[in-house]
Design a protein around this motif. Structure first.
Motif, short mmCIF file in Angstrom:
data_model
loop_
_atom_site.label_atom_id
_atom_site.label_comp_id
_atom_site.label_asym_id
_atom_site.label_seq_id
_atom_site.Cartn_x
_atom_site.Cartn_y
_atom_site.Cartn_z
N SER A 1 5.74 8.74 -2.41
CA SER A 1 5.20 8.48 -1.06
C SER A 1 6.26 7.83 -0.17
O SER A 1 6.34 8.13 1.02
N VAL A 2 7.11 6.96 -0.73
CA VAL A 2 8.18 6.33 0.03
C VAL A 2 9.18 7.39 0.50
O VAL A 2 9.56 7.44 1.67
N ILE A 3 9.59 8.25 -0.43
CA ILE A 3 10.55 9.31 -0.11
C ILE A 3 9.92 10.30 0.88
O ILE A 3 10.57 10.72 1.84
N GLY A 4 8.67 10.66 0.66
CA GLY A 4 7.99 11.61 1.54
C GLY A 4 7.88 11.12 2.97
O GLY A 4 8.18 11.86 3.91
N GLU A 5 7.47 9.88 3.13
CA GLU A 5 7.34 9.32 4.49
C GLU A 5 8.69 9.20 5.17
O GLU A 5 8.83 9.53 6.35
N ALA A 6 9.70 8.76 4.43
CA ALA A 6 11.03 8.62 5.02
C ALA A 6 11.58 9.99 5.42
O ALA A 6 12.18 10.13 6.49
N GLY A 7 11.38 11.00 4.60
CA GLY A 7 11.86 12.35 4.92
C GLY A 7 11.16 12.95 6.12
O GLY A 7 11.77 13.63 6.94
N ARG A 8 9.86 12.69 6.24
CA ARG A 8 9.12 13.18 7.40
C ARG A 8 9.59 12.48 8.67
O ARG A 8 9.84 13.12 9.69
N THR A 9 9.78 11.18 8.59
CA THR A 9 10.27 10.41 9.75
C THR A 9 11.67 10.88 10.16
O THR A 9 11.97 10.98 11.34
N ALA A 10 12.51 11.21 9.18
CA ALA A 10 13.88 11.66 9.47
C ALA A 10 13.93 13.10 9.95
O ALA A 10 14.96 13.57 10.43
N GLY A 11 12.82 13.83 9.83
CA GLY A 11 12.79 15.22 10.26
C GLY A 11 13.27 16.20 9.21
O GLY A 11 13.54 17.36 9.51
N ALA A 12 13.38 15.76 7.96
CA ALA A 12 13.82 16.65 6.88
C ALA A 12 12.73 17.64 6.51
O ALA A 12 13.02 18.75 6.09
N TRP A 13 11.47 17.25 6.65
CA TRP A 13 10.34 18.14 6.42
C TRP A 13 9.24 17.80 7.40
O TRP A 13 9.21 16.73 8.00
N GLU A 14 8.32 18.74 7.57
CA GLU A 14 7.25 18.60 8.56
C GLU A 14 6.08 17.78 8.03
O GLU A 14 5.43 17.07 8.78
N ALA A 15 5.77 17.95 6.75
CA ALA A 15 4.63 17.26 6.15
C ALA A 15 4.91 17.08 4.66
O ALA A 15 5.77 17.74 4.09
N PHE A 16 4.14 16.18 4.04
CA PHE A 16 4.28 15.98 2.60
C PHE A 16 2.94 15.54 2.02
O PHE A 16 2.06 15.08 2.73
N SER A 17 2.82 15.71 0.72
CA SER A 17 1.68 15.17 -0.02
C SER A 17 2.18 14.72 -1.37
O SER A 17 3.23 15.14 -1.84
N VAL A 18 1.40 13.84 -1.99
CA VAL A 18 1.76 13.28 -3.28
C VAL A 18 0.64 13.58 -4.26
O VAL A 18 -0.54 13.41 -3.95
N ARG A 19 1.03 14.01 -5.46
CA ARG A 19 0.07 14.29 -6.53
C ARG A 19 0.52 13.49 -7.75
O ARG A 19 1.63 13.69 -8.25
N SER A 20 -0.34 12.60 -8.22
CA SER A 20 0.01 11.79 -9.39
C SER A 20 -0.21 12.58 -10.66
O SER A 20 -1.18 13.33 -10.80
N GLY A 21 0.72 12.39 -11.60
CA GLY A 21 0.63 13.07 -12.89
C GLY A 21 0.91 12.10 -14.01
O GLY A 21 0.88 10.89 -13.83
N PHE A 22 1.23 12.63 -15.19
CA PHE A 22 1.48 11.78 -16.35
C PHE A 22 2.89 11.18 -16.33
O PHE A 22 3.11 10.09 -16.81
N ALA A 23 3.85 11.93 -15.80
CA ALA A 23 5.25 11.50 -15.82
C ALA A 23 5.69 10.80 -14.54
O ALA A 23 6.82 10.34 -14.44
#
Length: 133
Positions: free
Chosen positions: A44-66
């Motif tokens: 979520s930290v990387i996703g929000e920073a990348g969206r703010t920087a304009g690297a991607w338009e949107a992001f989502s996070v899915r929690s898993g085992f690893a």
């Protein structure tokens, strides 16, 4: 004179018709894909920073085992940005190996064509900032 005028007019029409399609072809459609799996809470930290920087338009996070999967929506790149763009900083007090995380995010972005190249710059503390082109 008529032939010259007619030729110029036809060339202008052809250019007007073909120009929008060429411009449209230069901009790829957005793609949604898994960028990578990161430590719990980091995606979520990387996703929000990348969206703010304009690297991607949107992001989502899915929690898993690893860890947390970071899914991003972006326009694939085949050419480098004209100038380097700062995406995020992995701070030494927030992640166990800031350099490894920075390199992982950078390499996964290149592999998926989110950006063309990257570099990780260290600060005065063992923090690493991801810059992309």
């Amino acid at each position: 004179m008529r032939k010259l005028t007619r030729g110029l007019m036809l060339a202008g029409i052809a250019g007007a018709v073909l120009a929008p399609s060429a411009a449209h072809a230069a901009t790829p459609e957005p793609t949604t894909t898994l960028l990578g799996t990161y430590a719990f809470g980091r995606a979520s930290v990387i996703g929000e920073a990348g969206r703010t920087a304009g690297a991607w338009e949107a992001f989502s996070v899915r929690s898993g085992f690893a860890g947390d999967d970071l899914i991003v929506t972006y326009r694939p790149r085949t050419e480098a940005h004209p100038a380097e763009k700062q995406v995020y900083t992995a701070a030494f007090n927030e992640v166990s190996d800031a350099q490894a995380e920075c390199r992982q995010v950078g390499a996964e972005g290149v592999a998926r064509r989110v950006w063309v190249s990257f570099r990780c710059r260290t600060g005065f503390a063992p923090s690493y900032t991801l810059f992309v082109r």
